[in-house]
Design a protein around this motif. Structure first.
Motif, PDB file in Angstrom:
ATOM      1  N   UNK A  11       6.752  11.745  -1.922  1.00  0.00           N
ATOM      2  CA  UNK A  11       5.970  10.557  -2.262  1.00  0.00           C
ATOM      3  C   UNK A  11       6.871   9.473  -2.842  1.00  0.00           C
ATOM      4  N   UNK A  12       7.887   9.875  -3.600  1.00  0.00           N
ATOM      5  CA  UNK A  12       8.871   8.920  -4.110  1.00  0.00           C
ATOM      6  C   UNK A  12       9.633   8.277  -2.962  1.00  0.00           C
ATOM      7  N   UNK A  13       9.966   9.061  -1.952  1.00  0.00           N
ATOM      8  CA  UNK A  13      10.637   8.518  -0.773  1.00  0.00           C
ATOM      9  C   UNK A  13       9.756   7.495  -0.064  1.00  0.00           C
ATOM     10  N   UNK A  14       8.468   7.786   0.067  1.00  0.00           N
ATOM     11  CA  UNK A  14       7.550   6.829   0.694  1.00  0.00           C
ATOM     12  C   UNK A  14       7.464   5.546  -0.118  1.00  0.00           C
ATOM     13  N   UNK A  15       7.421   5.668  -1.421  1.00  0.00           N
ATOM     14  CA  UNK A  15       7.371   4.491  -2.280  1.00  0.00           C
ATOM     15  C   UNK A  15       8.646   3.660  -2.141  1.00  0.00           C
ATOM     16  N   UNK A  16       9.789   4.316  -2.091  1.00  0.00           N
ATOM     17  CA  UNK A  16      11.054   3.596  -1.926  1.00  0.00           C
ATOM     18  C   UNK A  16      11.140   2.891  -0.579  1.00  0.00           C
ATOM     19  N   UNK A  17      10.604   3.497   0.461  1.00  0.00           N
ATOM     20  CA  UNK A  17      10.589   2.836   1.769  1.00  0.00           C
ATOM     21  C   UNK A  17       9.685   1.607   1.744  1.00  0.00           C
ATOM     22  N   UNK A  18       8.590   1.670   1.011  1.00  0.00           N
ATOM     23  CA  UNK A  18       7.735   0.494   0.862  1.00  0.00           C
ATOM     24  C   UNK A  18       8.434  -0.632   0.118  1.00  0.00           C
ATOM     25  N   UNK A  19       9.208  -0.281  -0.909  1.00  0.00           N
ATOM     26  CA  UNK A  19       9.975  -1.297  -1.641  1.00  0.00           C
ATOM     27  C   UNK A  19      11.016  -1.923  -0.722  1.00  0.00           C
ATOM     28  N   UNK A  20      11.631  -1.115   0.139  1.00  0.00           N
ATOM     29  CA  UNK A  20      12.589  -1.657   1.106  1.00  0.00           C
ATOM     30  C   UNK A  20      11.902  -2.633   2.060  1.00  0.00           C
ATOM     31  N   UNK A  21      10.661  -2.347   2.426  1.00  0.00           N
ATOM     32  CA  UNK A  21       9.908  -3.280   3.264  1.00  0.00           C
ATOM     33  C   UNK A  21       9.647  -4.599   2.553  1.00  0.00           C
ATOM     34  N   UNK A  22       9.358  -4.549   1.271  1.00  0.00           N
ATOM     35  CA  UNK A  22       9.161  -5.785   0.496  1.00  0.00           C
ATOM     36  C   UNK A  22      10.465  -6.572   0.424  1.00  0.00           C
ATOM     37  N   UNK A  23      11.596  -5.868   0.255  1.00  0.00           N
ATOM     38  CA  UNK A  23      12.890  -6.543   0.253  1.00  0.00           C
ATOM     39  C   UNK A  23      13.163  -7.214   1.595  1.00  0.00           C
ATOM     40  N   UNK A  38       0.830  -1.207   0.000  1.00  0.00           N
ATOM     41  CA  UNK A  38       0.000   0.000   0.000  1.00  0.00           C
ATOM     42  C   UNK A  38       0.860   1.251   0.000  1.00  0.00           C
ATOM     43  N   UNK A  39       1.988   1.207   0.724  1.00  0.00           N
ATOM     44  CA  UNK A  39       2.901   2.340   0.739  1.00  0.00           C
ATOM     45  C   UNK A  39       3.534   2.561  -0.626  1.00  0.00           C
ATOM     46  N   UNK A  40       3.886   1.488  -1.312  1.00  0.00           N
ATOM     47  CA  UNK A  40       4.473   1.596  -2.649  1.00  0.00           C
ATOM     48  C   UNK A  40       3.455   2.184  -3.629  1.00  0.00           C
ATOM     49  N   UNK A  41       2.250   1.660  -3.614  1.00  0.00           N
ATOM     50  CA  UNK A  41       1.224   2.128  -4.555  1.00  0.00           C
ATOM     51  C   UNK A  41       0.821   3.570  -4.248  1.00  0.00           C
ATOM     52  N   UNK A  42       0.616   3.890  -2.965  1.00  0.00           N
ATOM     53  CA  UNK A  42       0.232   5.255  -2.606  1.00  0.00           C
ATOM     54  C   UNK A  42       1.342   6.247  -2.941  1.00  0.00           C
ATOM     55  N   UNK A  43       2.583   5.861  -2.697  1.00  0.00           N
ATOM     56  CA  UNK A  43       3.698   6.738  -3.054  1.00  0.00           C
ATOM     57  C   UNK A  43       3.806   6.934  -4.556  1.00  0.00           C
ATOM     58  N   UNK A  44       3.616   5.864  -5.321  1.00  0.00           N
ATOM     59  CA  UNK A  44       3.662   5.970  -6.777  1.00  0.00           C
ATOM     60  C   UNK A  44       2.556   6.859  -7.314  1.00  0.00           C
ATOM     61  N   UNK A  45       1.364   6.698  -6.764  1.00  0.00           N
ATOM     62  CA  UNK A  45       0.260   7.561  -7.193  1.00  0.00           C
ATOM     63  C   UNK A  45       0.505   9.012  -6.790  1.00  0.00           C
ATOM     64  N   UNK A  46       1.122   9.204  -5.624  1.00  0.00           N
ATOM     65  CA  UNK A  46       1.461  10.560  -5.197  1.00  0.00           C
ATOM     66  C   UNK A  46       2.460  11.219  -6.130  1.00  0.00           C
ATOM     67  N   UNK A  72       2.823  10.559  -9.309  1.00  0.00           N
ATOM     68  CA  UNK A  72       2.197  10.809 -10.608  1.00  0.00           C
ATOM     69  C   UNK A  72       1.178  11.948 -10.553  1.00  0.00           C
ATOM     70  N   UNK A  73       0.395  12.012  -9.492  1.00  0.00           N
ATOM     71  CA  UNK A  73      -0.730  12.935  -9.492  1.00  0.00           C
ATOM     72  C   UNK A  73      -0.485  14.279  -8.828  1.00  0.00           C
ATOM     73  N   UNK A  74       0.588  14.443  -8.093  1.00  0.00           N
ATOM     74  CA  UNK A  74       0.794  15.731  -7.448  1.00  0.00           C
ATOM     75  C   UNK A  74       1.356  16.741  -8.440  1.00  0.00           C
ATOM     76  N   UNK A  75       1.025  17.992  -8.228  1.00  0.00           N
ATOM     77  CA  UNK A  75       1.509  19.056  -9.099  1.00  0.00           C
ATOM     78  C   UNK A  75       2.748  19.727  -8.510  1.00  0.00           C
TER      79      UNK A  75
END
Length: 166
Positions: A35-47, A14-22, A24-27
């Motif tokens: 949001x990229x940092x949050x997504x990367x932390x989620x990927x680290x959790x999967x690792x 959920x952190x990866x997907x929410x960060x990725x959407x953040x 893409x969609x933020x201006x």
């Protein structure tokens, strides 16, 4: 019965997907970097769930820390006058169709591909990984560092002023 690792996987996913959407969609580009940092932390959790501690550490230190800091520094060094004439791109519908097509293709390939599973999960030790990295993969490791150095020098050349102090 739901296990603790499954719950942790759902949180990380959920952190990866929410960060990725953040991203893409933020201006705002600063919010996109966080949001990229949050997504990367989620990927680290999967690792971490896959017992790849080294990859999780690299994900947090290199991608989560260094890449986001480089993005923020590049924003601070960029002249704001370069962005005054930017408008929305007219080709976004084509990009949306291609993105949906790639998503469907990737989803179909994940669903149709079999996954080999084992009951015993184990990790690779840091010493064995370090020995392999610096003996078998020494040249690609150094090439990657040179590419990063060239990118850093290129960013400095791009943002320096023509007149005055450089």
């Amino acid at each position: 019965m739901i296990s603790a690792s499954l719950i942790f996987f759902y949180i990380a996913a959920a952190l990866v997907v929410a960060g990725g959407l953040g991203v893409v969609f933020t201006r705002n580009i600063v919010y996109a970097a966080f949001a990229l940092l949050a997504s990367m932390l989620g990927v680290a959790g999967v690792f971490l769930l896959m017992f790849a501690e080294f990859l999780a550490l690299v994900q947090v230190l290199i991608y989560g820390g260094a890449v986001v800091i480089v993005v923020l520094f590049s924003l601070m060094l960029t002249r704001i006058q370069d962005f005054e004439n930017l408008t929305d791109h007219r080709q976004w519908p084509l990009a949306a169709v291609i993105s949906v097509g790639v998503f469907v293709l990737l989803t179909a390939s994940v669903i149709t591909t079999g996954v080999r599973t084992t009951t015993e999960r184990q990790s690779v030790g840091f010493s064995a990984l370090g020995e392999s990295l610096f003996t078998d993969w020494a040249v690609p490791f150094e090439v990657a560092s040179l590419v990063l150095l060239v990118a850093l020098i290129g960013s400095i050349v791009l943002v320096r002023t023509v007149g005055g102090r450089d």
